[in-house]
Motif scaffolding. Sequence first.
Motif, short mmCIF file in Angstrom:
data_model
loop_
_atom_site.label_atom_id
_atom_site.label_comp_id
_atom_site.label_asym_id
_atom_site.label_seq_id
_atom_site.Cartn_x
_atom_site.Cartn_y
_atom_site.Cartn_z
N SER A 1 50.49 37.34 32.61
CA SER A 1 50.19 38.76 32.37
C SER A 1 51.40 39.63 32.69
CB SER A 1 48.99 39.20 33.22
OG SER A 1 47.83 38.54 32.80
N ASP B 1 46.04 39.00 25.85
CA ASP B 1 45.98 38.45 27.21
C ASP B 1 44.57 37.95 27.51
OD1 ASP B 1 46.47 37.68 29.77
OD2 ASP B 1 47.25 39.62 30.45
N GLU B 2 44.36 36.67 27.30
CA GLU B 2 43.06 36.02 27.50
C GLU B 2 41.94 36.83 26.84
OE1 GLU B 2 42.34 33.86 30.92
OE2 GLU B 2 44.29 34.22 31.84
MG LIG Z 1 46.71 37.04 33.69
#
Ligand SMILES: [Mg+2]
Length: 233
Positions: free
Chosen positions: A45, A149-150
């Motif tokens: 991240s 991001d995910e």
């Molecule tokens: Mg992360």
Amino acid sequence: MANPVAEVRNLTKKFGERTILNRLDLTVERGEFVALLGRSGSGKSTLLRVLAGLDDDVTGQATVAGTVSVAFQQPRLLPWRKVWRNVVLGLRQDGVSKSRNRALAEKALAEVQLAEHADDWPLTLSGGEAQRVSLARALVREPGLLLLDEPFGALDALTRIAMHGLVVDLWRRHRPGVLLVTHDVDEALRLAGRVLVLDGGRIVAEHRPRETDHDDLRRRVLADLGVTEDAVA
Ligand SMILES: [Mg+2]
Ligand SMILES: Nc1ncnc2c1ncn2[C@@H]1O[C@H](COP(=O)(O)OP(=O)(O)O)[C@@H](O)[C@H]1O
């Protein structure tokens, strides 16, 4: 290395005394779909935040060509704004008419099959629908680089599979460079043309899923992540 949309050279990021990214190099080509795997806390991240321009307290280079959009694990919609308003939230608003914004939002919502939800309130949407609004909001900016991001992490298994199809579909239609962070090895192998593993602040492994058998590659990527077969059996 013909036409990169993201070029990271020698990127170092520290939080206090802790080095999170350590002279990291990474290139994403225009139109390429790259997945980034790494253990929790490995700095995935953090890297995306730097690429998105949300963190410039770094050394080294992180260059992005064109517009960059991000979608996070949580859709991050403003609950007091209708769905269509959320979609155009990130657009420059100077001199753009409401009807023009509305038209842009409707087009983007149609692409994620939510045309009929333009006037809904975010809190009335399902998790998958909210995440699709978040994708529409990312796409409406016509990004050269799309950072995810995910984005499927909070979704149930079936919604997740549907989202995989949608994201690949949108990628084929718009061809942004995609950098998808996930902790799901199978997801990475299924979606990406190139799979990277982040560890110790650097990219330590790179695989091209289509060139190898997925089962074999799955074992190798898990090994890159420090997971042995016994542990996953
Ligand atoms: Mg992360
Ligand atoms: N704002 C911050 N201040 C201090 N440490 C941070 C901050 N953001 C992230 N970290 C630390 O940096 C490391 C990498 O975090 P992150 O990039 O979120 O990892 P990942 O996304 O791979 O799980 C973690 O150890 C995390 O605690």
